[in-house]
Each structure stands twice: as structure tokens, then as C-alpha cells.
Design an enzyme around this catalytic site. Sequence first.
Site: not given
Ligand code: SAH
Length: 227
Positions: A64
Site C-alpha cells: 500500500s
Molecule cells: N499490508 C500489505 C499490503 C497488502 S495487499 C503490505 O503492507 O504490503 C493485500 C494482501 O491481502 C495481499 O497480499 C493478498 O494476497 C492478501 N489477501 C487477500 N485476501 C486474503 C485473505 N482472505 N486472507 C489473507 N490475506 C488475503
Amino acid sequence: MGRKSFREKRRELVRKLISDGILRTPGVIRAFLAVPREEFVLPEYRDSAYGDYPLPILKNQTISAPHMCAIMCEALGIEPGNKVLEVGTGSGYHAALCAEITCPSRKRTEGYVLSVEIYEELAEFAKENLERTGYDDRVFVVVYDGSQGAPTGEEFDRILVTAAAPRVPQPLVELLAAPGKMVIPVGTGFFQGLVLVEKDEQGNVARRDLGGCVFVPLRGKYGYRRI
Ligand code: SAH
């Protein structure tokens, strides 16, 4: 690009986020100054690590934008010693920020972050990043569908969801301690509103809209897509 200039770029970004009124709280500001974002991006994006925008990571996901991490951290009001759940580990950067707030490197507390990630490959990427930066003692990464909550069933003082959900998943509301706070983007696959869910000591739940945002979709049982 040496470490000193990354530190300088980090300071500049923090100064900008403060002057924009986005970063406000000393503990959150300290965390942004402490966590090296360049260690959480793919090697080819290291020089862009302090641009205020999302960057691609693996599996078509993104780390993000710093201002979005700042908005979420400020809204969550993490206090030292809090147990924090993150849904969507991605690179591990946001989890490291939360860890630095709940358990600062200079003044350790009982606080920690449990971060759940649905993709094994990203969980491994995050674990490597967290190990290299010394946060692996305060951030625990588990492969799990976080739309259903956490594998341990324990309650959390703070929950942050970093992927967009069609609605607030009830299992997450149930995992929230009383009092507790959660931030989560809720909306369509293209555009969402950031929602603050607050539970008071009696267990009453209130919801406040914090404004527009854009996140990758939450997958899993209470997300958009099953994988
Ligand atoms: N917080 C992260 C950015 C995340 S992008 C950072 O600091 O880099 C969103 C993330 O959520 C992705 O890695 C995706 O694979 C994960 N994601 C999506 N659905 C999910 C779920 N149901 N449970 C856990 N992770 C999930």
C-alpha cells in the site's frame, strides 16, 4: 543507493505526511521513521520505496501507499502492548509499522502482530523481509484465510484489513476485543470506503466512514473470490 540516503528520503516522506496532516501521533511517526520500506519492496523498486504510491509485489498484489498505511495506523490508535491482527500480510511492511507502534524497538512491550496471508508465496516473502529487518520476533505470519478470522481464535485489540471486502466479515467483528478497533476497506472491487469499526467495553459496535480508498480485493470465504 546507500542506507543514509534511504534514511533521508524516509525523513522527507514523513515530513510531508506530517505537513499534510496525515501523520499526527508521536508513536506512529516514530514507527514510520524506524521501518525501512526499501526492505519490503521488490529489489527492482528499491529506488522508488519512498514515493507515496503503491508498488507491485508478488502474485499481482501491492504494498500500500505510505499515506494509506498512515491513515490506517492513525485511525486504529494502536497503543503499546496491544495485540494486533492484520489480514493481508503482503510484503510485511504494514505489519512491521504496527509492530513498531505496539512493541517499539527501543522500549519493548508485550504487544505483537499476528498477520495472516492467503498466498504461501507472499507469506514467505514477508517472513524474509521481517527477518532481515528484525521484526520477526514481534510479527508472526501465518498462511490463512483471514476473511474467516485468525487460526488461534484469540481476541485482538486492533484489527486491520488491507484488502477490500464486500462487507465487514462477521468473524472479524467477533474477534475484536471490547474495547477494540478495526479498519477495513469496504466496497466494490474498484473503489471502496475505509470503515472504522469500534467496539466499546459493553460490546456495542459502531461504524464510521473515513473516506475513499482503493485496495486489491479480499479473497476467501467472506471476500470476493475463493482461491
Ligand atoms: N499490508 C500489505 C499490503 C497488502 S495487499 C503490505 O503492507 O504490503 C493485500 C494482501 O491481502 C495481499 O497480499 C493478498 O494476497 C492478501 N489477501 C487477500 N485476501 C486474503 C485473505 N482472505 N486472507 C489473507 N490475506 C488475503
